[in-house]
Design an enzyme around this catalytic site. Structure first.
Site, mmCIF file in Angstrom:
data_model
loop_
_atom_site.group_PDB
_atom_site.id
_atom_site.type_symbol
_atom_site.label_atom_id
_atom_site.label_comp_id
_atom_site.label_asym_id
_atom_site.label_seq_id
_atom_site.Cartn_x
_atom_site.Cartn_y
_atom_site.Cartn_z
ATOM 1 N N ARG A 38 -40.391 -5.283 -8.276
ATOM 2 C CA ARG A 38 -41.760 -5.431 -7.743
ATOM 3 C C ARG A 38 -41.826 -4.830 -6.341
ATOM 4 O O ARG A 38 -40.816 -4.763 -5.638
ATOM 5 C CB ARG A 38 -42.181 -6.899 -7.745
ATOM 6 C CG ARG A 38 -41.341 -7.817 -6.877
ATOM 7 C CD ARG A 38 -41.834 -9.252 -7.013
ATOM 8 N NE ARG A 38 -41.583 -9.755 -8.368
ATOM 9 C CZ ARG A 38 -40.384 -10.237 -8.766
ATOM 10 N NH1 ARG A 38 -39.361 -10.232 -7.931
ATOM 11 N NH2 ARG A 38 -40.217 -10.673 -10.002
ATOM 12 N N ASP A 51 -36.960 -1.282 -12.702
ATOM 13 C CA ASP A 51 -36.465 -2.378 -13.537
ATOM 14 C C ASP A 51 -35.064 -1.946 -13.944
ATOM 15 O O ASP A 51 -34.910 -0.943 -14.650
ATOM 16 C CB ASP A 51 -37.372 -2.555 -14.774
ATOM 17 C CG ASP A 51 -36.809 -3.613 -15.724
ATOM 18 O OD1 ASP A 51 -37.563 -4.081 -16.591
ATOM 19 O OD2 ASP A 51 -35.603 -3.950 -15.589
ATOM 20 N N TYR A 140 -24.546 -17.405 -15.354
ATOM 21 C CA TYR A 140 -24.400 -16.542 -14.165
ATOM 22 C C TYR A 140 -22.913 -16.286 -13.895
ATOM 23 O O TYR A 140 -22.493 -15.137 -13.736
ATOM 24 C CB TYR A 140 -25.046 -17.234 -12.978
ATOM 25 C CG TYR A 140 -24.797 -16.621 -11.637
ATOM 26 C CD1 TYR A 140 -24.006 -17.280 -10.695
ATOM 27 C CD2 TYR A 140 -25.375 -15.414 -11.275
ATOM 28 C CE1 TYR A 140 -23.799 -16.737 -9.440
ATOM 29 C CE2 TYR A 140 -25.177 -14.865 -10.015
ATOM 30 C CZ TYR A 140 -24.383 -15.531 -9.101
ATOM 31 O OH TYR A 140 -24.167 -14.997 -7.859
ATOM 32 N N LYS A 144 -20.722 -12.847 -14.150
ATOM 33 C CA LYS A 144 -19.997 -12.309 -12.988
ATOM 34 C C LYS A 144 -18.519 -12.094 -13.344
ATOM 35 O O LYS A 144 -17.932 -11.061 -12.999
ATOM 36 C CB LYS A 144 -20.125 -13.248 -11.792
ATOM 37 C CG LYS A 144 -21.507 -13.237 -11.152
ATOM 38 C CD LYS A 144 -21.923 -11.829 -10.720
ATOM 39 C CE LYS A 144 -23.268 -11.801 -10.022
ATOM 40 N NZ LYS A 144 -23.693 -10.428 -9.657
ATOM 41 N N ILE A 170 -24.559 -17.727 0.285
ATOM 42 C CA ILE A 170 -24.907 -16.935 1.470
ATOM 43 C C ILE A 170 -26.046 -17.614 2.230
ATOM 44 O O ILE A 170 -27.063 -18.012 1.641
ATOM 45 C CB ILE A 170 -25.334 -15.506 1.072
ATOM 46 C CG1 ILE A 170 -24.196 -14.815 0.313
ATOM 47 C CG2 ILE A 170 -25.720 -14.706 2.317
ATOM 48 C CD1 ILE A 170 -22.925 -14.580 1.087
HETATM 49 C C1 VAH Z 1 -25.990 -19.177 -6.437
HETATM 50 N N1 VAH Z 1 -26.231 -18.200 -4.234
HETATM 51 O O1 VAH Z 1 -26.157 -20.273 -5.892
HETATM 52 C C2 VAH Z 1 -25.596 -18.012 -5.530
HETATM 53 C C3 VAH Z 1 -24.102 -17.916 -5.321
HETATM 54 C C4 VAH Z 1 -21.928 -19.106 -5.015
HETATM 55 C C5 VAH Z 1 -23.377 -19.238 -5.337
HETATM 56 O O2 VAH Z 1 -23.524 -17.027 -6.224
HETATM 57 O O3 VAH Z 1 -26.131 -18.987 -7.631
#
Ligand code: VAH
Length: 324
Positions: A38, A51, A140, A144, A170
């Site tokens: 976006r 995208d 997630y 990764k 972060i």
């Molecule tokens: C999350 N900020 O919370 C990210 C990070 C270690 C956590 O990868 O999903």
């Protein structure tokens, strides 16, 4: 020597927006092509809608701008990923393949952000080693861990110079996070500055590895500037900054804002946090490319609160002027 031209995916995100600004300050505004799904205001320099699931569009941009490096920041994070597991998997993996294939064809350099989320409940929680069990229990984290191994595969099979770090949570004042489990550690500072109580979605004693944005960005630039022969890790480097609990960060905030209050209302993100390490061993990054974070909890808190206070004043001034 070929002119460095960097394309950033997810440039409007928490890390992407700060990385875009820093890379433009370092290499010049027109050396960084910011892209996102976006439209996003990211200051001087080219912006393109992208995208990351559209491989043809990525190839077209790489060709048009004669891109030499891709920083792939676009991803669905841990908490949001659990709401739509298959969509999160498809976005996180198919986008990575688009980037790796575009880079392979043109021998580009690639940055891929992994995460401590690549570890799981069976991983040693304290001082988690560089080489250890990665059996993540979030989509997630699975994406990764898989992504790291695909990066190593493209390096070994095709010689692709793809580099990666496992980011802790972060924390920064420059941008807002979205959909993460560590986001509480950013939101808490905003609430403190506004003089509001904070409701924390994790228990008081939930210790997690965190990293200040300034250290994270400096680390990426350092890793990408290191000569390839120095890198012994082609999955992803562990990074550590500072580990703390919600109780500890609120106590640090109260040194500046004595009336600040925190309440605890753990939700589904508690189980995600409990599956992650508490602290990380980053000796390999320190050895290979001189990784050295500068911010501890006290310095991070002072820096966050002073910048957020300044931003709030500017916002108030803007609103005041708008009323004239
Ligand atoms: C999350 N900020 O919370 C990210 C990070 C270690 C956590 O990868 O999903």
């Amino acid at each position: 020597m070929t002119k460095k031209t960097i394309l950033i995916t997810g440039a409007g995100g928490q890390i992407g927006s700060v990385l875009t600004k820093t890379l433009r300050d370092t290499y010049g505004p027109n050396s960084v092509i910011a892209t996102d799904i976006r439209s996003t205001e990211l200051g001087d320099g080219p912006f393109e809608l992208l995208d990351v699931l559209n491989g043809n569009r990525l190839h077209e941009l790489v060709n048009r701008y004669r891109v030499t490096e891709i920083y792939h920041l676009a991803a669905i994070l841990s908490a949001r990923g659990e709401q739509n597991p298959k969509i999160a998997w498809d976005i996180n993996m198919d986008s990575l393949f688009n980037v790796l294939d575009a880079a392979k064809e043109r021998k580009l350099k690639v940055f891929f952000p992994s995460s401590i989320a690549a570890f799981g409940p069976n991983t040693p929680k304290v001082n988690t080693p560089q080489e250890t069990i990665t059996q993540p229990t979030t989509v997630y984290g699975i994406s990764k861990a898989a992504g790291e191994n695909w990066c190593q595969y493209y390096f070994l099979k095709y010689g692709l110079d793809v580099r990666s770090v496992r980011f802790p949570g972060i924390i920064g004042y420059q941008s807002l996070p979205g959909g993460g489990t560590t986001d509480y550690a950013v939101d808490i500072y905003h609430k403190a500055i506004l003089g509001e109580d904070f409701s924390c979605f994790l228990q008081a004693d939930t210790r997690l590895p965190m990293l200040y944005m300034d250290d994270a960005i400096q680390g990426v630039l350092q890793l990408m500037d290191t000569t390839s022969d120095k890198l012994s890790v082609r999955t992803s480097y562990n990074l550590a900054g500072v580990s703390f609990t919600p109780a500890e960060i609120s106590a640090e905030i109260q040194k500046h804002h004595p009336d600040f209050k925190i309440h605890y209302a753990p939700d589904f993100r508690q189980a995600i946090a409990d599956s992650w390490p508490q602290s990380i061993d980053d000796q390999q990054a320190r050895h290979d490319w001189n990784w050295q974070p500068q911010f501890d909890l006290a310095r991070m808190t002072t820096d966050m609160l002073s910048h957020l206070a300044e931003m709030l004043q500017i916002e108030k001034l803007k609103n005041l002027v708008a009323q004239i």
